[in-house]
Design a protein around this motif. Structure first.
Motif, PDB file in Angstrom:
ATOM      1  N   VAL A  16      -8.109   2.509 -12.043  1.00 54.00           N
ATOM      2  CA  VAL A  16      -8.393   1.423 -11.102  1.00 54.00           C
ATOM      3  C   VAL A  16      -7.128   1.044 -10.338  1.00 54.00           C
ATOM      4  O   VAL A  16      -7.141   0.874  -9.117  1.00 54.00           O
ATOM      5  CB  VAL A  16      -8.941   0.185 -11.855  1.00 54.00           C
ATOM      6  CG1 VAL A  16      -8.962  -1.029 -10.944  1.00 54.00           C
ATOM      7  CG2 VAL A  16     -10.331   0.462 -12.384  1.00 54.00           C
ATOM      8  N   GLY A  17      -6.020   0.930 -11.080  1.00 55.56           N
ATOM      9  CA  GLY A  17      -4.757   0.542 -10.462  1.00 55.56           C
ATOM     10  C   GLY A  17      -4.318   1.543  -9.413  1.00 55.56           C
ATOM     11  O   GLY A  17      -3.868   1.170  -8.321  1.00 55.56           O
ATOM     12  N   ILE A  18      -4.469   2.821  -9.726  1.00 61.47           N
ATOM     13  CA  ILE A  18      -4.056   3.861  -8.776  1.00 61.47           C
ATOM     14  C   ILE A  18      -4.943   3.805  -7.536  1.00 61.47           C
ATOM     15  O   ILE A  18      -4.462   3.848  -6.396  1.00 61.47           O
ATOM     16  CB  ILE A  18      -4.102   5.246  -9.445  1.00 61.47           C
ATOM     17  CG1 ILE A  18      -3.036   5.323 -10.537  1.00 61.47           C
ATOM     18  CG2 ILE A  18      -3.885   6.342  -8.418  1.00 61.47           C
ATOM     19  CD1 ILE A  18      -3.069   6.595 -11.338  1.00 61.47           C
ATOM     20  N   GLY A  19      -6.259   3.689  -7.761  1.00 60.65           N
ATOM     21  CA  GLY A  19      -7.177   3.580  -6.628  1.00 60.65           C
ATOM     22  C   GLY A  19      -6.836   2.382  -5.756  1.00 60.65           C
ATOM     23  O   GLY A  19      -6.845   2.446  -4.523  1.00 60.65           O
ATOM     24  N   ALA A  24      -4.409  -0.080  -0.921  1.00 63.15           N
ATOM     25  CA  ALA A  24      -3.421  -1.012  -0.383  1.00 63.15           C
ATOM     26  C   ALA A  24      -2.525  -0.317   0.634  1.00 63.15           C
ATOM     27  O   ALA A  24      -2.105  -0.913   1.632  1.00 63.15           O
ATOM     28  CB  ALA A  24      -2.583  -1.597  -1.514  1.00 63.15           C
ATOM     29  N   LEU A  25      -2.224   0.971   0.384  1.00 57.04           N
ATOM     30  CA  LEU A  25      -1.351   1.698   1.296  1.00 57.04           C
ATOM     31  C   LEU A  25      -1.981   1.878   2.666  1.00 57.04           C
ATOM     32  O   LEU A  25      -1.284   2.019   3.672  1.00 57.04           O
ATOM     33  CB  LEU A  25      -0.985   3.067   0.704  1.00 57.04           C
ATOM     34  CG  LEU A  25       0.096   3.014  -0.372  1.00 57.04           C
ATOM     35  CD1 LEU A  25       0.184   4.335  -1.102  1.00 57.04           C
ATOM     36  CD2 LEU A  25       1.439   2.664   0.258  1.00 57.04           C
ATOM     37  N   SER A  26      -3.325   1.869   2.700  1.00 56.34           N
ATOM     38  CA  SER A  26      -3.969   2.065   3.993  1.00 56.34           C
ATOM     39  C   SER A  26      -4.071   0.766   4.784  1.00 56.34           C
ATOM     40  O   SER A  26      -4.560   0.743   5.903  1.00 56.34           O
ATOM     41  CB  SER A  26      -5.364   2.671   3.796  1.00 56.34           C
ATOM     42  OG  SER A  26      -6.194   1.714   3.167  1.00 56.34           O
ATOM     43  N   MET A  27      -3.612  -0.327   4.206  1.00 54.20           N
ATOM     44  CA  MET A  27      -3.632  -1.607   4.921  1.00 54.20           C
ATOM     45  C   MET A  27      -2.294  -1.806   5.625  1.00 54.20           C
ATOM     46  O   MET A  27      -1.282  -1.237   5.210  1.00 54.20           O
ATOM     47  CB  MET A  27      -3.838  -2.761   3.943  1.00 54.20           C
ATOM     48  CG  MET A  27      -5.148  -2.750   3.227  1.00 54.20           C
ATOM     49  SD  MET A  27      -5.236  -4.189   2.154  1.00 54.20           S
ATOM     50  CE  MET A  27      -6.420  -3.622   0.967  1.00 54.20           C
ATOM     51  N   LEU A  48      -0.350  -3.385 -12.175  1.00 54.51           N
ATOM     52  CA  LEU A  48      -1.531  -3.009 -12.961  1.00 54.51           C
ATOM     53  C   LEU A  48      -1.410  -1.580 -13.458  1.00 54.51           C
ATOM     54  O   LEU A  48      -1.635  -1.286 -14.638  1.00 54.51           O
ATOM     55  CB  LEU A  48      -2.806  -3.174 -12.129  1.00 54.51           C
ATOM     56  CG  LEU A  48      -4.103  -2.789 -12.847  1.00 54.51           C
ATOM     57  CD1 LEU A  48      -4.328  -3.661 -14.063  1.00 54.51           C
ATOM     58  CD2 LEU A  48      -5.294  -2.898 -11.907  1.00 54.51           C
ATOM     59  N   ALA A  49      -1.029  -0.682 -12.538  1.00 57.73           N
ATOM     60  CA  ALA A  49      -0.934   0.724 -12.926  1.00 57.73           C
ATOM     61  C   ALA A  49       0.115   0.916 -14.011  1.00 57.73           C
ATOM     62  O   ALA A  49      -0.114   1.610 -15.010  1.00 57.73           O
ATOM     63  CB  ALA A  49      -0.613   1.579 -11.701  1.00 57.73           C
ATOM     64  N   LEU A  50       1.275   0.262 -13.835  1.00 57.81           N
ATOM     65  CA  LEU A  50       2.356   0.435 -14.811  1.00 57.81           C
ATOM     66  C   LEU A  50       1.986  -0.117 -16.177  1.00 57.81           C
ATOM     67  O   LEU A  50       2.198   0.542 -17.206  1.00 57.81           O
ATOM     68  CB  LEU A  50       3.628  -0.253 -14.303  1.00 57.81           C
ATOM     69  CG  LEU A  50       4.364   0.501 -13.192  1.00 57.81           C
ATOM     70  CD1 LEU A  50       5.453  -0.363 -12.592  1.00 57.81           C
ATOM     71  CD2 LEU A  50       4.948   1.792 -13.749  1.00 57.81           C
TER      72      LEU A  50
ATOM     73  N   LEU B 177      -4.246 -10.663 -11.223  1.00 58.81           N
ATOM     74  CA  LEU B 177      -3.579 -10.746  -9.923  1.00 58.81           C
ATOM     75  C   LEU B 177      -4.280  -9.857  -8.900  1.00 58.81           C
ATOM     76  O   LEU B 177      -4.484 -10.246  -7.748  1.00 58.81           O
ATOM     77  CB  LEU B 177      -2.109 -10.351 -10.047  1.00 58.81           C
ATOM     78  CG  LEU B 177      -1.205 -11.331 -10.801  1.00 58.81           C
ATOM     79  CD1 LEU B 177       0.190 -10.766 -10.959  1.00 58.81           C
ATOM     80  CD2 LEU B 177      -1.150 -12.667 -10.093  1.00 58.81           C
ATOM     81  N   CYS B 178      -4.675  -8.644  -9.328  1.00 62.08           N
ATOM     82  CA  CYS B 178      -5.362  -7.736  -8.411  1.00 62.08           C
ATOM     83  C   CYS B 178      -6.721  -8.305  -8.005  1.00 62.08           C
ATOM     84  O   CYS B 178      -7.095  -8.272  -6.827  1.00 62.08           O
ATOM     85  CB  CYS B 178      -5.550  -6.364  -9.058  1.00 62.08           C
ATOM     86  SG  CYS B 178      -4.010  -5.466  -9.265  1.00 62.08           S
TER      87      CYS B 178
END
Lengths: 161, 496
Positions: A16-19, A24-27, A48-50, B177-178
């Motif tokens: 989920v975090g990676i997705g 987010a990068l596309s914003m 989240l990912a970490l 947070l997300c």
């Protein structure tokens, strides 16, 4: 059984975090001087990912059982616990959400109450139904008639209006 | 406004018939749910939030304060009489309280718990009356950097103090947070993570998340237990009143507990629970009679005072800074937000009657709770006999209707059920929901203050640490997070 789920849970949230990060990068990120909508999500998504990755690793290498947190109140339970009952109740709740609009509040709630009273061990069906109908009627009076909450009435709409 | 004129005004507000009534109702409801395991003050406040719509904001706050304090009183009743903790904050009371009950001193334990709670409540309210305005004045100097740091440090401290596994609490915090970023972003109107769904534009609301994670999840967990109720052993109340010696022994523990509780309440995290543990530990170390483990009255007086004082302390950051440090305080904040009032430093000047009115009613509420907890304890304890198959469906009813009545949204109902399933899984796998919920609430605040800080300082990230107040707060947060790890690391080196 839990040993499969322990690493699975953080693995899901790692995905989920990676997705989330990809989205987010596309914003528009802007810069630090004028942050765009994507900047803050980029940071929290990374968090989240970490943390999920760390929990995943921890669950794979550690043999210790997880410790309870301070908010947990471990109640003394007599007899064996049955996770299937929880699953049944979860299913009943999902069915309620699905049927709420089409069948209306009164019918859906009565069904949910009947199911949950039974799941919690009461096997006398007729009395169960009576109690459920009574609770639904009371709820209807309090929430729909008194507090005027616009709950969907579904198939009873013609009856009551 | 100075404290005395403030309190005077407050009492004139609190003594109105409506406010007295709702304070009483809140206290009764709070006591009952404090007695009942499986549902706590947070879940109850969530269910009743829709009711506060039609009420004055003061009255709504008074109701919730009554519930919160009442739960701390009620939890001790079943801990002492039945060895069943109604609340996490009453678990410690079981240790000495139930032993006392087994020796026939249940009445004494209950009396000391009630009086200790009253003393602590009063002292912590005094603390609140003095500290909150002072802190609010200091907070007027806060810029967005300080608010960001308080929120961030608050989340970090809560994750550490939550107990259990730190990484997991941090993971839940990050998830919160997300989730907080979902929806329409306020500055540019940009839609984030909505996947084209119209419903998601409003974002993931705190209420369905809280009701799902704490309410629905605990009902699901309760469904697993076998049918029937816990066997209740009859305990005879040989003497209702403690002896003079018991009163004397309880005095200092009550005072110590009050201080411990109040200051613990100021800190983010499950403060009532932590306060009881610290108090128990302190009293145990100070014990010279060697009775601990066999029914030492100090072990009831101290912790019971501590959990009540923690409630008063928890209101300070909310009232003074406008930042909730626990999910329960976020619920209290929701009462105000519904009415368009945001707590914070300006609350005390713009809505002084609200602030002082709530404090005054807490004093009154504490008196009410003392008066009816003492003789009614035995009666209330029988409430726990309510069979699960009536209680739990009732909780479900209140959850599904309650969440709909706040936002009139079918989507929120589904969201709540989804969070309920998540919460159930989290409970089985030992992940804590509180950091998730608090992060969901504080996340938007953090983003807003982060962006403001960045825009004013033109992208200078060091501004968070060059400003003294902000730097101090962040350092404290990091220390709390990291210190236990360092201590453990150095201990290992010493041993090897």
């Amino acid at each position: 059984m839990k040993n499969v789920y322990q690493p699975l849970f953080p693995a899901v949230f790692l995905a989920v975090g990676i997705g989330y990060e990809v989205m987010a990068l596309s914003m528009p990120l802007g810069g630090f001087g004028s942050p765009g909508p994507g900047l803050y999500p980029l940071i929290v998504g990374a968090a989240l990912a970490l943390t999920s990755a760390a929990c995943l690793v921890q669950s794979l290498i550690s043999v210790q059982p997880a410790t309870a947190t301070l908010d947990d109140v471990e109640l003394p339970v007599q007899g064996k616990t049955d996770a299937r009952k929880a699953a049944l109740l979860a299913a009943a709740l999902v069915v309620y959400a699905v049927l709420l609009k089409p069948l209306g509040f009164d019918v859906a709630l009565t069904l949910l109450l009947v199911a949950s009273i039974r799941i919690f061990g009461y096997s006398k069906w007729l009395r169960n139904l009576a109690m459920s109908v009574l609770m639904t009627v009371l709820a209807h009076i309090v929430f729909i008639l008194w507090l005027k909450v616009p709950l969907p009435l579904g198939i009873l709409t013609e009856l009551l209006y | 406004m100075d404290i005395f004129s403030g309190l005077l005004q407050g009492f004139s507000v609190a003594l109105s018939p409506v406010n007295l009534l709702f304070g009483f109702v809140g206290a009764v409801i709070g006591t009952i749910i404090g007695i009942l395991p499986g549902i706590g003050p947070l879940g109850t406040m969530a269910l009743l939030l829709s009711l506060t719509y039609g009420l004055d904001p003061v009255t709504g706050m008074i109701l919730f304060a009554g519930i919160y304090f009442g739960a701390m009183y009620g939890g001790s009743t079943t801990s002492i009489l039945l060895n069943i903790p109604g609340e996490a904050a009453s678990v410690v009371t079981m240790l000495e309280g139930y032993k006392m009950a087994q020796k026939g001193r249940a009445g004494a334990a209950l009396a000391v718990a009630a009086v200790g709670s009253f003393v602590a409540g009063t002292l912590s309210l005094l603390g609140l009356s003095f500290l909150a305005p002072t802190l609010a004045l200091a907070a007027l100097k806060f810029g967005p950097w300080e608010y960001f740091s308080v929120a961030l440090a608050g989340l970090m401290i809560m994750s550490r103090l939550q107990g259990g596994n730190l990484l997991r609490s941090l993971m839940m915090m990050s998830l919160g947070l997300c989730l907080g970023t979902v929806g329409m972003e306020t500055v540019a109107g940009y839609m984030r993570f909505t996947f084209g769904e119209q419903e998601l534009a409003q974002g993931v609301d705190f209420l369905p998340a809280a009701m799902g994670l704490f309410g629905i999840a605990s009902v699901l967990a309760a469904a697993e237990s076998p049918a029937g109720r816990a066997s209740i052993q009859k305990v005879r109340l040989r003497e209702l009143w403690p002896t003079l010696q018991e009163w004397r022994r309880s005095g200092w523990p009550m005072v110590r507990g009050s201080f411990i509780g109040f200051f613990t309440g100021l800190i983010p995290g499950p403060s009532p629970v932590i306060a009881t543990m610290i108090s128990y530990d302190v009293e145990r170390r100070l014990d010279r009679k060697g009775e601990f483990g066999n029914g030492a009255i100090e072990g009831v007086a101290g912790p019971e005072a501590a959990n009540n004082a923690a409630v008063g302390g928890a209101y300070v950051p909310l009232m003074a800074l406008g930042i909730p440090f626990t999910p329960a305080m976020a619920m209290v904040m929701a009462v105000l937000l519904i009415k368009g009032i945001s707590p914070g430093p300006t609350l005390m000047s713009q809505h002084a009657d609200l602030f002082w009115g709530v404090i005054a009613s807490m004093y009154i509420g504490n008196c009410m709770l003392l008066i009816f907890n003492l003789p009614m304890a035995g009666v209330f304890a029988n409430i726990i006999r309510t069979p699960l198959h009536i209680l739990m469906p009732l909780v479900l009813l209140l959850c599904v209707v309650g969440v709909y009545s706040v936002s009139n949204s079918m989507f929120d109902v589904s969201l709540m059920i989804g969070f309920g399933l998540l919460g159930y899984i989290m409970e089985k796998l030992k992940y804590s929901p509180a950091p998730l919920v608090l992060a969901l609430v504080l996340g938007p605040v953090m983003e807003r203050t982060f962006r403001e800080s960045m825009m004013i300082s033109r992208g200078d990230l060091t501004s968070f640490v060059t400003r003294p107040i902000s730097a101090t707060i962040l350092v404290v947060g990091v220390l709390v997070l990291v210190l236990p790890l360092l201590v453990a690391f150095f201990r290992k080196r010493e041993l090897s």
